[in-house]
Design a protein around this motif. Structure first.
Motif: not given
Length: 240
Positions: A54-58, A221-226, A21-23
């Motif tokens: 992004m790292q949590e979402a791999k 989803a990854a944000l909520e996990r963190l 992804w380009k962020v």
């Protein structure tokens, strides 16, 4: 040939998903996102938050910072997958798929000690003053639409603070933490005053192109996990 074509068809979704992804984010939004002169690397609270998600979402990604007007053009033209940090206004929600918020900031009015304005109740109370704001920024819907005298010549918040300190503007509007960051940078804490009543407590989001709900949900989803793990609070504490 038909076997090769079938293999390519089966691999295509994986290939698309695996493409980084380009962020992009705002390069003049310290302490939330900025570029250091020494190594030209993205830094800041929001940069760390986005990278952690992004790292949590791999999800493989590249992250770069640009002037805000360019950031908006890049996401509007689908040149990038994701951009940050967007105010959570109804207008922004109509324009983009927003994921988050990644944090909430207090939007305030700041004046110099010389300005005869101690507080405000209604937006009309500001009508006698010229309000400086950054070109292209959204602040709060009612304020953005109000018929007020505005100076939108500032290209970034640092410039906005400099204009206030130079006496070129009566009042400026912006994120409390950010404005004070630039005031302290110029050692001018005794020269300014933040009005007691904030304009709004504004949530900040990451934006995806309208219709790109798959990426937005993946990020959310990854944000909520963190958030549940307490990781976001740990990052916040390093910057406050």
């Amino acid at each position: 040939m038909r076997i090769v074509a079938l293999c390519l068809t089966l691999l295509l979704p994986w290939a698309v998903q695996a493409e980084p992804w380009k962020v992009v984010g705002d390069e003049q939004f310290a302490p939330y996102s900025f570029v250091t002169i020494e190594d030209d690397q993205p830094r800041g609270l929001d940069v760390e938050l986005v990278e952690a998600v992004m790292q949590e979402a791999k999800i493989p990604y590249s992250l770069r910072l640009y002037p805000w007007e360019r950031v908006k053009r890049m996401i509007d033209r689908s040149e990038v997958a994701m951009a940050f940090q967007f105010a959570g206004t109804p207008e922004r929600m109509q324009q983009y798929e927003l994921a988050g918020p990644i944090r909430t900031g207090s939007t305030v009015f700041m004046t110099s000690r010389k300005t005869a304005l101690n507080d405000w109740d209604k937006l009309d109370d500001l009508s006698l003053f010229t309000i400086g704001q950054v070109r292209g920024y959204a602040y709060q819907s009612d304020f953005d639409k109000a018929e007020l005298s505005r100076d939108t010549s500032a290209q970034n918040p640092r410039q906005l603070v400099s204009m206030l300190l130079a006496g070129r503007i009566d009042v400026i509007v912006g994120d409390r933490v950010q404005l004070m960051y630039f005031v302290r940078e110029q050692r001018a804490e005794q020269s300014v005053r933040i009005l007691p009543k904030p304009l709004v407590e504004m949530p900040r989001y990451v934006a995806f192109a309208k219709g790109d709900s798959a990426r937005a949900k993946q990020f959310s989803a990854a944000l909520e996990r963190l958030r549940q793990a307490g990781t976001l609070e740990t990052i916040y504490s390093r910057w406050h």
